[in-house]
Design a protein around this motif. Structure first.
Motif, PDB file in Angstrom:
ATOM      1  N   ILE A 124       0.840  -1.198   0.000  1.00 44.38           N
ATOM      2  CA  ILE A 124       0.000   0.000   0.000  1.00 44.38           C
ATOM      3  C   ILE A 124       0.872   1.243   0.000  1.00 44.38           C
ATOM      4  O   ILE A 124       0.639   2.189  -0.763  1.00 44.38           O
ATOM      5  N   PHE A 125       1.908   1.261   0.843  1.00 43.96           N
ATOM      6  CA  PHE A 125       2.773   2.437   0.929  1.00 43.96           C
ATOM      7  C   PHE A 125       3.534   2.665  -0.370  1.00 43.96           C
ATOM      8  O   PHE A 125       3.768   3.818  -0.768  1.00 43.96           O
ATOM      9  N   LEU A 126       3.910   1.602  -1.069  1.00 44.23           N
ATOM     10  CA  LEU A 126       4.631   1.749  -2.329  1.00 44.23           C
ATOM     11  C   LEU A 126       3.779   2.469  -3.377  1.00 44.23           C
ATOM     12  O   LEU A 126       4.281   3.333  -4.104  1.00 44.23           O
ATOM     13  N   PHE A 127       2.495   2.133  -3.460  1.00 42.62           N
ATOM     14  CA  PHE A 127       1.630   2.806  -4.425  1.00 42.62           C
ATOM     15  C   PHE A 127       1.407   4.267  -4.029  1.00 42.62           C
ATOM     16  O   PHE A 127       1.297   5.145  -4.890  1.00 42.62           O
ATOM     17  N   PHE A 128       1.348   4.526  -2.740  1.00 41.57           N
ATOM     18  CA  PHE A 128       1.231   5.898  -2.248  1.00 41.57           C
ATOM     19  C   PHE A 128       2.473   6.697  -2.627  1.00 41.57           C
ATOM     20  O   PHE A 128       2.376   7.821  -3.150  1.00 41.57           O
ATOM     21  N   LYS A 129       3.660   6.131  -2.410  1.00 41.20           N
ATOM     22  CA  LYS A 129       4.911   6.790  -2.747  1.00 41.20           C
ATOM     23  C   LYS A 129       5.040   6.968  -4.260  1.00 41.20           C
ATOM     24  O   LYS A 129       5.568   7.982  -4.731  1.00 41.20           O
ATOM     25  N   LEU A 130       4.570   5.979  -5.008  1.00 46.20           N
ATOM     26  CA  LEU A 130       4.602   6.094  -6.464  1.00 46.20           C
ATOM     27  C   LEU A 130       3.797   7.311  -6.913  1.00 46.20           C
ATOM     28  O   LEU A 130       4.255   8.097  -7.757  1.00 46.20           O
ATOM     29  N   GLY A 131       2.613   7.489  -6.344  1.00 42.22           N
ATOM     30  CA  GLY A 131       1.791   8.639  -6.681  1.00 42.22           C
ATOM     31  C   GLY A 131       2.494   9.947  -6.348  1.00 42.22           C
ATOM     32  O   GLY A 131       2.465  10.903  -7.137  1.00 42.22           O
ATOM     33  N   GLN A 132       3.131   9.995  -5.187  1.00 43.26           N
ATOM     34  CA  GLN A 132       3.840  11.209  -4.793  1.00 43.26           C
ATOM     35  C   GLN A 132       4.974  11.540  -5.756  1.00 43.26           C
ATOM     36  O   GLN A 132       5.164  12.701  -6.140  1.00 43.26           O
ATOM     37  N   CYS A 133       5.719  10.520  -6.149  1.00 41.60           N
ATOM     38  CA  CYS A 133       6.847  10.744  -7.056  1.00 41.60           C
ATOM     39  C   CYS A 133       6.391  11.166  -8.447  1.00 41.60           C
ATOM     40  O   CYS A 133       7.005  12.037  -9.071  1.00 41.60           O
ATOM     41  N   ILE A 134       5.320  10.548  -8.936  1.00 40.16           N
ATOM     42  CA  ILE A 134       4.810  10.915 -10.256  1.00 40.16           C
ATOM     43  C   ILE A 134       4.302  12.353 -10.241  1.00 40.16           C
ATOM     44  O   ILE A 134       4.520  13.124 -11.180  1.00 40.16           O
ATOM     45  N   GLU A 135       3.618  12.747  -9.173  1.00 47.54           N
ATOM     46  CA  GLU A 135       3.136  14.126  -9.055  1.00 47.54           C
ATOM     47  C   GLU A 135       4.315  15.099  -9.002  1.00 47.54           C
ATOM     48  O   GLU A 135       4.283  16.163  -9.641  1.00 47.54           O
ATOM     49  N   GLN A 136       5.334  14.738  -8.259  1.00 45.27           N
ATOM     50  CA  GLN A 136       6.500  15.599  -8.150  1.00 45.27           C
ATOM     51  C   GLN A 136       7.199  15.742  -9.493  1.00 45.27           C
ATOM     52  O   GLN A 136       7.622  16.844  -9.878  1.00 45.27           O
ATOM     53  N   LEU A 137       7.306  14.647 -10.231  1.00 38.40           N
ATOM     54  CA  LEU A 137       7.928  14.679 -11.554  1.00 38.40           C
ATOM     55  C   LEU A 137       7.129  15.554 -12.510  1.00 38.40           C
ATOM     56  O   LEU A 137       7.700  16.343 -13.274  1.00 38.40           O
ATOM     57  N   ASP A 138       5.820  15.438 -12.478  1.00 36.25           N
ATOM     58  CA  ASP A 138       4.940  16.259 -13.307  1.00 36.25           C
ATOM     59  C   ASP A 138       5.197  17.743 -13.032  1.00 36.25           C
ATOM     60  O   ASP A 138       5.401  18.550 -13.954  1.00 36.25           O
ATOM     61  N   ARG A 139       5.191  18.111 -11.762  1.00 33.47           N
ATOM     62  CA  ARG A 139       5.394  19.514 -11.394  1.00 33.47           C
ATOM     63  C   ARG A 139       6.794  20.004 -11.771  1.00 33.47           C
ATOM     64  O   ARG A 139       6.964  21.104 -12.291  1.00 33.47           O
ATOM     65  N   GLN A 140       7.802  19.184 -11.540  1.00 35.40           N
ATOM     66  CA  GLN A 140       9.169  19.596 -11.852  1.00 35.40           C
ATOM     67  C   GLN A 140       9.359  19.837 -13.345  1.00 35.40           C
ATOM     68  O   GLN A 140      10.044  20.786 -13.744  1.00 35.40           O
ATOM     69  N   LEU A 141       8.763  19.008 -14.162  1.00 38.83           N
ATOM     70  CA  LEU A 141       8.878  19.190 -15.604  1.00 38.83           C
ATOM     71  C   LEU A 141       8.132  20.443 -16.064  1.00 38.83           C
ATOM     72  O   LEU A 141       8.630  21.201 -16.894  1.00 38.83           O
ATOM     73  N   ARG A 142       6.948  20.654 -15.525  1.00 37.66           N
ATOM     74  CA  ARG A 142       6.168  21.835 -15.912  1.00 37.66           C
ATOM     75  C   ARG A 142       6.875  23.138 -15.525  1.00 37.66           C
ATOM     76  O   ARG A 142       6.842  24.124 -16.274  1.00 37.66           O
ATOM     77  N   LEU A 143       7.516  23.130 -14.360  1.00 34.00           N
ATOM     78  CA  LEU A 143       8.166  24.341 -13.850  1.00 34.00           C
ATOM     79  C   LEU A 143       9.658  24.387 -14.171  1.00 34.00           C
ATOM     80  O   LEU A 143      10.366  25.260 -13.688  1.00 34.00           O
ATOM     81  N   LYS A 144      10.106  23.405 -14.979  1.00 37.65           N
ATOM     82  CA  LYS A 144      11.513  23.349 -15.401  1.00 37.65           C
ATOM     83  C   LYS A 144      12.466  23.273 -14.205  1.00 37.65           C
ATOM     84  O   LYS A 144      13.493  23.969 -14.136  1.00 37.65           O
ATOM     85  N   GLN A 145      12.104  22.415 -13.255  1.00 40.83           N
ATOM     86  CA  GLN A 145      12.941  22.168 -12.088  1.00 40.83           C
ATOM     87  C   GLN A 145      13.754  20.889 -12.308  1.00 40.83           C
ATOM     88  O   GLN A 145      13.466  20.100 -13.206  1.00 40.83           O
TER      89      GLN A 145
END
Length: 203
Positions: A124-145
């Motif tokens: 369960i925690f792995l899928f939660f962490k996966l979601g967090q990482c994917i969201e972070q990657l999305d934001r970093q790419l959009r904001l050129k981080q």
């Protein structure tokens, strides 16, 4: 435990919504027009300066507001009733309720929810962490981080998910590492969605 794909996806999106709230809270209130316009443009928000973006974030009628994001998270928690422990279910609901009532609490809610989910099963925690990482990657790419550390974390997570049948996720992530841009991210998201629909995540 048998973790259905639909349950895994709900846990994944809970991680995404809470990570999204956490970052927005860390930036709010926006204080200069350049940062506000960069954020608004990156996420296609109808804001044109600091004032309009700050108002949008607090407007309960706007899908990008704190209120809507917490509602999305709350809906995911409701769908997980019976899958996570009664204690975790109650704590998640209470944390989200507190954040909605007291805006000063918003920045703390993600860390507390993270601790609640970490106390659940590893899967369960792995899928939660996966979601967090994917969201972070999305934001970093959009904001050129910078994305390097997030990609490392995603590789670690996907390696741990192989034993529960998510081998295809590593292959999908590998393709992204060859094209580390928004187009590559959209392909990664599509691949992940396909795995949620047809992949195996039974344990």
């Amino acid at each position: 435990m048998i973790l259905l794909n639909s349950n895994a996806q709900q846990i994944f999106w809970l991680g995404r919504y809470l990570k999204r709230i956490q970052y927005l809270c860390s930036q709010f209130p926006f204080e200069n027009n350049e940062d506000a316009l960069l954020y608004a443009h990156a996420f296609c928000l109808p804001a044109f300066d600091v004032s309009s973006l700050n108002e949008l974030v607090l407007d309960a009628e706007q899908p990008s507001s704190f209120g809507w994001q917490f509602q999305y998270a709350k809906d995911n928690v409701q769908d997980l009733r019976g899958l996570i422990s009664a204690k975790a279910y109650a704590e998640l609901n209470q944390n989200i309720k507190n954040a909605c009532v007291n805006a000063a609490y918003i920045c703390d809610v993600v860390d507390e929810c993270h601790d609640v989910m970490e106390a659940e099963s590893e899967e369960i925690f792995l899928f939660f962490k996966l979601g967090q990482c994917i969201e972070q990657l999305d934001r970093q790419l959009r904001l050129k981080q910078k994305i390097e550390q997030t990609v490392v974390e995603l590789k670690q997570i996907t390696a741990l998910m192989k034993p529960v049948g998510w081998v295809a996720l590593s292959e999908t992530l590998l393709e992204f590492t060859r094209h580390q841009d928004l187009k590559g991210f959209y392909q990664l998201s599509d691949g992940l969605q396909h795995i949620f629909e047809v992949g195996t995540c039974d344990s």
